[in-house]
Design an enzyme around this catalytic site. Sequence first.
Site, mmCIF file in Angstrom:
data_model
loop_
_atom_site.group_PDB
_atom_site.id
_atom_site.type_symbol
_atom_site.label_atom_id
_atom_site.label_comp_id
_atom_site.label_asym_id
_atom_site.label_seq_id
_atom_site.Cartn_x
_atom_site.Cartn_y
_atom_site.Cartn_z
ATOM 1 N N LYS A 34 50.989 42.731 18.935
ATOM 2 C CA LYS A 34 49.977 41.443 19.351
ATOM 3 C C LYS A 34 49.416 41.792 20.700
ATOM 4 O O LYS A 34 49.648 42.637 21.292
ATOM 5 C CB LYS A 34 50.941 40.267 19.375
ATOM 6 C CG LYS A 34 52.261 40.420 20.348
ATOM 7 C CD LYS A 34 52.886 38.793 20.442
ATOM 8 C CE LYS A 34 54.024 39.183 21.660
ATOM 9 N NZ LYS A 34 54.632 37.871 21.477
ATOM 10 N N TYR A 261 38.449 40.839 52.368
ATOM 11 C CA TYR A 261 38.026 39.333 52.358
ATOM 12 C C TYR A 261 39.331 38.625 53.427
ATOM 13 O O TYR A 261 40.507 38.871 53.028
ATOM 14 C CB TYR A 261 37.896 38.866 51.022
ATOM 15 C CG TYR A 261 36.686 39.012 50.287
ATOM 16 C CD1 TYR A 261 35.496 38.496 50.673
ATOM 17 C CD2 TYR A 261 36.816 40.045 49.152
ATOM 18 C CE1 TYR A 261 34.431 39.110 50.193
ATOM 19 C CE2 TYR A 261 35.650 40.323 48.540
ATOM 20 C CZ TYR A 261 34.246 39.847 48.852
ATOM 21 O OH TYR A 261 33.229 39.957 48.129
#
Length: 384
Positions: A34, A261
């Site tokens: 999955k 940042y």
Amino acid sequence: MRPLTAHIDLDALRHNYLQARRCAPQARAMAVLKANAYGHGAAACAAALGDLAPAMAVACLEEGQALRAHGIKCPIVLLEGFFEVSELDEIITGGYWSVLHTPWQVEALLERLAHWPQHRLTVLIKCDSGMHRLGFSPDEIQNICQRLRTHEGIEQTLLMTHFATADVPDNPLLTRQLETINTLRSRLDLPGCFANSPATLSAPASHHDWVRPGVMLYGVNPLERHHPLHDEINQVLQPVMTLESRIIAVRELPAGEPIGYGARHVTRRPTRVGVVACGYGDGYDRHAKEGTPVLVDGQRVALAGRVSMDMLTVDITELPEAGIGSRVTLWGRDASGATLSVSEVARWCDTIAYTLLTGILPRVPRCYHRSDAPKTLIDAGVLP
């Protein structure tokens, strides 16, 4: 081209599947594929396991259709069953095994089977033995199983459950779940499909007829670190994905300079900073903390500053030979043989390995490696 690549070792995948079979030698093992095989590429992983796995499992019909489109012929288990009645014709005729976990699914399936008298279907009845997510209560199971077992359109009925705490040693909830589901199995005389990855590895009483290895197939140890089997399992499983990139720039900074940042990282000494082509736009977790380990040419270095969309920065001051073009392993097995576990990286990100592996985005190319890759896989476009 941009150097970031997810290398998928299909030999390691097969090795890990065989380890699941060795842990539960009396059971058959359905390979759980999955979520695009936990981010590894379902089609290629299914093809690599095709001669080993008697069944494969996915979350939904769409995932099963993708495997069928790549020539996968074995039974495909739909772990969440079906969501709409319109799916049933393909499920009945397409070689799927459906999980049933709510009354409406049972009624819809039995009604639709009347339209396909020439087909017989295998179903898995999910019992909520204590996780309280999906499934029928133990009191409901007997009547539902009786209806299905006597229906001419049902070829085989399996009893299924899912464990909430199989990764934790001596957990009382696992004990209660095992007692509940094993009692039901004995009373109903049904084949059992109970064990997920941690139960496959550590709970032999759960193995019975089928096990469902999932994340362990991809080399991730599902047991908690304090589990007595944890270190042993680490030695047995092999990492399947290696997320690899290169240093694309080097900055020489004096002490006291910010990086990235928010200026979260400020250099404490003259520092060489390697800029790596990998960021949260590729699926690397933006929440990775200062000090998150990275391998540069097989040597450990630390993340310095926040992860950007397309780049991250590492401190390579202690690696004077490292520079532009140096190989960077974000997790997995470096070409030198050094290994950085995705689980270790996940802990630095306050998450789990599942989220990192399934989070690798489509712009990151998967490069598949297998020592005996059949030409048919190459021709099908499954392997490079």
